[in-house]
Motif scaffolding. Structure first.
Motif, PDB file in Angstrom:
ATOM      1  N   LEU A 186       1.125  -1.267   0.053  1.00  0.00           N
ATOM      2  CA  LEU A 186      -0.056  -0.079   0.183  1.00  0.00           C
ATOM      3  C   LEU A 186       0.892   1.189   0.070  1.00  0.00           C
ATOM      4  O   LEU A 186       0.221   1.992  -0.494  1.00  0.00           O
ATOM      5  CB  LEU A 186      -1.118  -0.457   1.409  1.00  0.00           C
ATOM      6  N   PHE A 187       1.836   1.109   0.636  1.00  0.00           N
ATOM      7  CA  PHE A 187       2.937   2.710   0.827  1.00  0.00           C
ATOM      8  C   PHE A 187       3.728   2.639  -0.405  1.00  0.00           C
ATOM      9  O   PHE A 187       4.300   3.370  -1.379  1.00  0.00           O
ATOM     10  CB  PHE A 187       3.698   2.006   2.371  1.00  0.00           C
ATOM     11  N   ARG A 188       4.331   1.271  -1.898  1.00  0.00           N
ATOM     12  CA  ARG A 188       4.246   1.715  -2.613  1.00  0.00           C
ATOM     13  C   ARG A 188       3.009   2.036  -4.444  1.00  0.00           C
ATOM     14  O   ARG A 188       3.964   2.403  -4.470  1.00  0.00           O
ATOM     15  CB  ARG A 188       4.238   0.268  -3.853  1.00  0.00           C
ATOM     16  N   ILE A 189       2.027   2.922  -3.126  1.00  0.00           N
ATOM     17  CA  ILE A 189       0.815   3.310  -4.343  1.00  0.00           C
ATOM     18  C   ILE A 189       1.517   4.762  -5.319  1.00  0.00           C
ATOM     19  O   ILE A 189       1.165   4.883  -5.813  1.00  0.00           O
ATOM     20  CB  ILE A 189      -0.527   3.376  -3.572  1.00  0.00           C
ATOM     21  N   PRO A 190       2.234   5.837  -4.500  1.00  0.00           N
ATOM     22  CA  PRO A 190       2.819   6.583  -5.054  1.00  0.00           C
ATOM     23  C   PRO A 190       3.823   6.408  -6.338  1.00  0.00           C
ATOM     24  O   PRO A 190       4.177   7.023  -7.441  1.00  0.00           O
ATOM     25  CB  PRO A 190       3.677   7.836  -3.680  1.00  0.00           C
ATOM     26  N   ILE A 191       4.510   5.249  -5.989  1.00  0.00           N
ATOM     27  CA  ILE A 191       6.306   5.522  -7.119  1.00  0.00           C
ATOM     28  C   ILE A 191       5.446   3.987  -7.798  1.00  0.00           C
ATOM     29  O   ILE A 191       5.444   4.549  -8.896  1.00  0.00           O
ATOM     30  CB  ILE A 191       6.608   4.503  -6.365  1.00  0.00           C
ATOM     31  N   ILE A 192       4.223   3.355  -7.525  1.00  0.00           N
ATOM     32  CA  ILE A 192       3.030   2.707  -8.990  1.00  0.00           C
ATOM     33  C   ILE A 192       2.808   3.648  -9.280  1.00  0.00           C
ATOM     34  O   ILE A 192       2.750   3.914 -10.641  1.00  0.00           O
ATOM     35  CB  ILE A 192       2.158   1.723  -8.154  1.00  0.00           C
ATOM     36  N   GLN A 193       2.157   4.462  -8.707  1.00  0.00           N
ATOM     37  CA  GLN A 193       1.353   5.581  -9.325  1.00  0.00           C
ATOM     38  C   GLN A 193       2.231   6.472 -10.544  1.00  0.00           C
ATOM     39  O   GLN A 193       1.583   7.137 -11.807  1.00  0.00           O
ATOM     40  CB  GLN A 193       0.440   6.441  -8.680  1.00  0.00           C
ATOM     41  N   TYR A 194       3.228   7.199 -10.198  1.00  0.00           N
ATOM     42  CA  TYR A 194       4.057   8.191 -10.225  1.00  0.00           C
ATOM     43  C   TYR A 194       4.663   6.848 -11.743  1.00  0.00           C
ATOM     44  O   TYR A 194       4.258   7.283 -12.933  1.00  0.00           O
ATOM     45  CB  TYR A 194       5.428   7.774  -9.798  1.00  0.00           C
ATOM     46  N   HIS A 195       4.961   5.484 -12.221  1.00  0.00           N
ATOM     47  CA  HIS A 195       4.763   5.116 -13.448  1.00  0.00           C
ATOM     48  C   HIS A 195       3.595   4.735 -14.186  1.00  0.00           C
ATOM     49  O   HIS A 195       3.635   4.181 -14.707  1.00  0.00           O
ATOM     50  CB  HIS A 195       5.112   3.662 -13.108  1.00  0.00           C
ATOM     51  N   ALA A 196       2.818   4.593 -14.047  1.00  0.00           N
ATOM     52  CA  ALA A 196       0.866   4.671 -14.154  1.00  0.00           C
ATOM     53  C   ALA A 196       0.602   6.329 -14.886  1.00  0.00           C
ATOM     54  O   ALA A 196      -0.356   5.652 -15.565  1.00  0.00           O
ATOM     55  CB  ALA A 196       0.230   4.127 -13.240  1.00  0.00           C
ATOM     56  N   LEU A 197       1.457   6.721 -14.651  1.00  0.00           N
ATOM     57  CA  LEU A 197       1.043   8.037 -14.798  1.00  0.00           C
ATOM     58  C   LEU A 197       0.801   8.112 -16.293  1.00  0.00           C
ATOM     59  O   LEU A 197       0.110   9.126 -16.920  1.00  0.00           O
ATOM     60  CB  LEU A 197       1.312   9.205 -14.214  1.00  0.00           C
TER      61      LEU A 197
END
Length: 577
Positions: A35-46
């Motif tokens: 869950l704490f990876r969401i920001p980095i996942i979202q960065y790559h998903a952007l």
């Protein structure tokens, strides 16, 4: 106008972020950490998110920017547009995590085929239904409330604002102003398959893949440097291991979805198939056999027809192109031929693939027994097969296709292993043990060749990435009273080798597209996942992705899988060079 474009973008982005949290809930074994990876996942998903948002903004932007005289009417129409579009987007977003859980794939239109079958609906676990509808209703309520706030893209505004907003939308659609447009690889960054899958926008993935679903041409147009397939061919003398004749009965047991992850050959922990391990000691056992695909219809086509799969093309969809098979070939030898299956023959096009069997036994022929969503459980299928053998003219070729290891893994009154999939495999293993014991007890063993294999593997129990070779490693045992020498062969072979093997053993009039046999192990196997082609040896595996037109793993050898599938494709469709 710029402010309202951003507001709309943030609205869609919120849906995407919430869907990623749901994806991790459903697919991550370490949810609180991930869950704490969401920001980095979202960065790559952007980039992919922006591309989807850009496409979905084009229509309201053009309407709002051009139709300046009907502001109020436009607002009503565009609010309706948002409601319908966002609802469809949310539906795709919440189907995706559960589809990935069951198949190891991002959602695609195959989900419609799956859902169109009543058994497909019934095989989904109750709690997955529960959470699906909880999130569906929650999301739709949010969408409808939020969409009422949209006056949408107001007509008022300067031309500068319109130009800037338009440029931003175009930028989003392209994923930037680079020469190449955005692609799925922009979201890949982790060595964990489920994290990469979480980052890939499901809507973008669905639309992109289905627009490019004509994989016939994708395989046909592969560019391959000139070379020839070169295999290891350490010959095995069949007469050294097997003693068959024109009166030998042949029983082919095809286990549903069973891979070797729960066996001594792949796992040092849970042993879910002790009987198959024991049976291997009185067999010609191929411990490195690989399924040819991830679907039942393709697996059955490989086993019964020796027919390679060609990416998204299912051979059974082209019945007019299907040639001879094991049923028709044994018929010509004077054998009785039969398929015994405890479910609906329309599943996986079984009726097409087994059309030449002299008799087809399905769920309609069962009077009683415990069932799951797909049909009768394995013990009842084996009992029916034994009952049928008594009435078959000798010799016979009988294919038994089991069910119990299919989702939702709800085997009756059996809880030997904690993991649901491995528990179902253990139940399948126990049922096979009872069947073999009964075969030996009623004197059918002595002049019988029993073949035990699987239609395909599974991403379970460890949710491995769809292209991983471990998902495709399946049993392949030749046993029975006609086996006179037991040995485990560790060369890499394929389930495609079976048709050619029986052709050699019984001198069948059969010309499979794939000319391999288990007696000349090639040391390499080919398999096909949803959008890619793969090859595997003992020391190397490589995956070629068709939409991306690049290797996701490897290459560590020449592009063997490209040449193999291209040749197989041309042979199946009888295309000219």
């Amino acid at each position: 106008m710029i402010r309202h474009v951003l507001k709309y973008f943030l609205f869609l982005l919120g849906l995407f972020i919430w869907s990623r949290v749901l994806f991790l809930i459903v697919n991550s074994d370490q949810f609180w950490v991930d869950l704490f990876r969401i920001p980095i996942i979202q960065y790559h998903a952007l980039k992919l998110d922006l591309s989807v948002m850009g496409y979905f903004t084009l229509f309201p932007f053009i309407v709002a920017a051009v139709a300046t005289k009907f502001e109020n009417r436009n607002s009503d129409v565009l609010r309706l547009y948002v409601k319908i579009l966002a609802s469809l987007v949310w539906l795709v977003l919440i189907i995706d995590p559960f589809y990935y859980k069951y198949f190891g794939l991002k959602v695609n239109l195959m989900a419609i085929q799956y859902a169109d079958d009543a058994a497909g609906w019934s095989s989904i676990a109750f709690m997955d239904y529960f959470w699906f509808f909880v999130f569906l209703i929650w999301g739709l309520r949010k969408i409808y409330r939020k969409s009422e706030e949209f006056r949408f893209l107001p007509i008022s505004g300067t031309w500068i604002g319109i130009v800037i907003a338009g440029a931003f939308i175009v930028y989003s659609v392209r994923g930037g102003f680079d020469k190449s447009t955005v692609g799925v690889s922009s979201a890949y960054y982790s060595n964990r398959a489920e994290i990469n899958a979480c980052a890939v926008n499901p809507v973008w993935n669905l639309v992109s893949y289905e627009i490019n679903r004509d994989a016939i041409h994708a395989v046909e147009e592969l560019e391959i440097p000139e070379f020839k397939l070169a295999f290891d061919k350490e010959s095995i003398d069949p007469e050294e291991y097997l003693s068959v004749n024109d009166s030998t009965n042949v029983i082919l047991v095809v286990l549903e979805s069973v891979n070797l992850k729960g066996s001594k050959w792949m796992s040092s922990e849970v042993k879910a198939m002790p009987f198959i391990e024991k049976l291997s000691e009185e067999s010609l056992n191929y411990s490195h056999c690989y399924a040819h695909s991830f679907r039942s219809d393709k697996g059955l086509a490989a086993l019964l027809h020796g027919l390679p799969a060609v990416s998204r093309v299912n051979p059974a969809d082209f019945p007019e192109l299907l040639g001879d098979n094991l049923f028709s070939s044994f018929n010509q030898k004077g054998y009785s031929s039969q398929l015994v299956y405890g479910g609906d023959l329309n599943f996986a096009n079984i009726k097409v693939l087994a059309k030449d069997a002299r008799s087809l036994i399905s769920s309609e022929d069962f009077q009683q027994g415990e069932q799951n969503a797909w049909g009768y459980h394995d013990p009842y299928i084996y009992d029916k097969a034994l009952e049928q053998q008594n009435g078959l003219q000798k010799p016979f070729f009988q294919t038994i296709y089991t069910i119990s290891a299919h989702e939702p893994y709800d085997v009756p009154k059996y809880n030997e292993v904690d993991d649901p999939y491995l528990n179902a495999v253990s139940y399948t293993d126990r049922s096979l043990e009872d069947f073999v014991r009964n075969l030996k007890a009623n004197n059918k063993w002595e002049n019988t060749l029993l073949i035990v294999t699987s239609d395909h593997g599974s991403v379970q129990p460890n949710h491995a990435a769809a292209p991983e070779s471990e998902n495709y490693r399946i049993p392949m045992l030749l046993t029975g009273g006609v086996v006179k020498k037991y040995e485990t062969i560790d060369h890499v072979v394929s389930q495609l080798d079976l048709a050619g093997t029986l052709k050699v053993l019984f001198n069948l009039d059969l010309d499979p597209v794939y000319d391999g046999t288990l007696f000349q192990p090639k040391g390499m196997a080919f398999y096909n996942y949803y959008d890619g082609l793969a090859s595997v040896t003992k020391v190397c595996e490589q995956w070629y992705d068709l939409p991306l037109e690049k290797y996701l793993k490897g290459p560590c050898n020449s592009p063997y899988e490209k040449l193999f599938f291209k040749d197989a494709h041309r042979e199946f469709f009888r295309m000219k060079n």
